[in-house]
Design a protein around this motif. Structure first.
Motif, short mmCIF file in Angstrom:
data_model
loop_
_atom_site.label_atom_id
_atom_site.label_comp_id
_atom_site.label_asym_id
_atom_site.label_seq_id
_atom_site.Cartn_x
_atom_site.Cartn_y
_atom_site.Cartn_z
N SER A 1 -40.50 -21.59 -15.31
CA SER A 1 -42.06 -21.31 -14.93
C SER A 1 -42.32 -20.19 -14.27
O SER A 1 -42.72 -19.53 -15.01
N GLN A 2 -41.80 -19.53 -13.27
CA GLN A 2 -41.96 -18.64 -12.43
C GLN A 2 -41.16 -17.24 -13.33
O GLN A 2 -42.38 -16.56 -13.44
N LEU A 3 -40.66 -17.41 -14.28
CA LEU A 3 -40.51 -15.72 -14.57
C LEU A 3 -41.27 -16.34 -16.22
O LEU A 3 -41.84 -14.93 -17.12
N GLU A 4 -41.96 -17.39 -16.60
CA GLU A 4 -42.58 -17.47 -17.16
C GLU A 4 -44.06 -16.24 -17.13
O GLU A 4 -45.07 -16.27 -17.48
N GLN A 5 -44.85 -17.18 -15.33
CA GLN A 5 -45.78 -16.48 -15.12
C GLN A 5 -45.79 -15.20 -15.31
O GLN A 5 -46.44 -13.80 -14.76
N ILE A 6 -44.33 -14.56 -14.30
CA ILE A 6 -44.08 -13.25 -14.02
C ILE A 6 -44.34 -12.44 -15.59
O ILE A 6 -44.81 -10.73 -15.45
N ILE A 7 -43.59 -12.96 -16.13
CA ILE A 7 -43.59 -12.27 -18.59
C ILE A 7 -45.20 -12.11 -18.44
O ILE A 7 -45.73 -10.53 -19.25
N GLU A 8 -46.17 -13.00 -18.27
CA GLU A 8 -47.01 -13.28 -18.65
C GLU A 8 -48.25 -11.68 -17.79
O GLU A 8 -49.06 -11.17 -18.25
N SER A 9 -47.50 -12.05 -16.59
CA SER A 9 -47.98 -11.03 -15.63
C SER A 9 -47.99 -9.57 -15.67
O SER A 9 -49.44 -8.60 -15.83
N ARG A 10 -47.47 -9.25 -16.20
CA ARG A 10 -46.65 -8.03 -16.67
C ARG A 10 -47.12 -7.88 -18.55
O ARG A 10 -46.64 -6.42 -18.43
N GLU B 1 -45.13 2.05 -18.40
CA GLU B 1 -43.97 2.68 -17.98
C GLU B 1 -44.00 2.30 -16.41
O GLU B 1 -43.22 1.89 -15.43
N SER B 2 -44.56 0.99 -15.90
CA SER B 2 -44.24 0.13 -15.19
C SER B 2 -43.34 -1.50 -14.66
O SER B 2 -43.22 -1.59 -14.25
N SER B 3 -43.46 -1.58 -16.89
CA SER B 3 -42.48 -2.47 -16.36
C SER B 3 -42.15 -2.85 -17.70
O SER B 3 -42.95 -2.36 -18.46
N TYR B 4 -40.72 -3.48 -17.32
CA TYR B 4 -39.76 -3.38 -19.08
C TYR B 4 -40.98 -3.93 -19.81
O TYR B 4 -40.44 -4.16 -21.05
N VAL B 5 -41.11 -5.53 -19.76
CA VAL B 5 -41.49 -6.47 -19.94
C VAL B 5 -43.00 -5.92 -20.61
O VAL B 5 -43.47 -6.09 -21.91
N ALA B 6 -43.52 -4.96 -20.36
CA ALA B 6 -45.38 -4.48 -20.38
C ALA B 6 -44.36 -3.06 -22.38
O ALA B 6 -45.19 -3.23 -23.05
#
Length: 106
Positions: free
Chosen positions: A8-17, A23-28
């Protein structure tokens, strides 16, 4: 920490990025490159997981499986699918024979 909390925390982090500057995020950056790049990364991670399993090194299997799960979660985010939906599908299948489940798709 229970694994559902971690997911759940990982999902939230992925969504926020997801919408952050690439340039600021691998997910982005993955989201910006699009579906084909995400799928390619999942393919690479799946292959690395298979190779690790064939090699028999437990720690490598754990590491590569974590990478595969992470990139799968990026895919779900890209497709606007919540991990909870995947868990619900697994719950739906509980008690169903894998053979019967596969035959029902046929």
């Amino acid at each position: 920490m229970p694994f559902t909390n971690i997911l759940s925390q990982l999902e939230q982090i992925i969504e926020s990025r997801k919408g952050a500057p690439r340039e600021s995020s691998y997910v982005a950056a993955l989201h910006a490159k699009g579906l084909n790049s995400i799928l390619k990364k999942i393919g690479e991670e799946a292959t690395e997981t298979v190779i690790a399993a064939k090699g028999g090194a437990r720690e490598e299997v754990i590491y590569e499986t974590a990478d595969l799960l992470f990139h799968t979660m990026v895919l779900l985010s890209h497709q606007n699918i919540k991990f909870e939906e995947v868990l619900a599908e697994l719950a739906r299948r509980e008690g169903t024979s894998g053979i019967a489940e596969k035959a029902s798709r046929g």
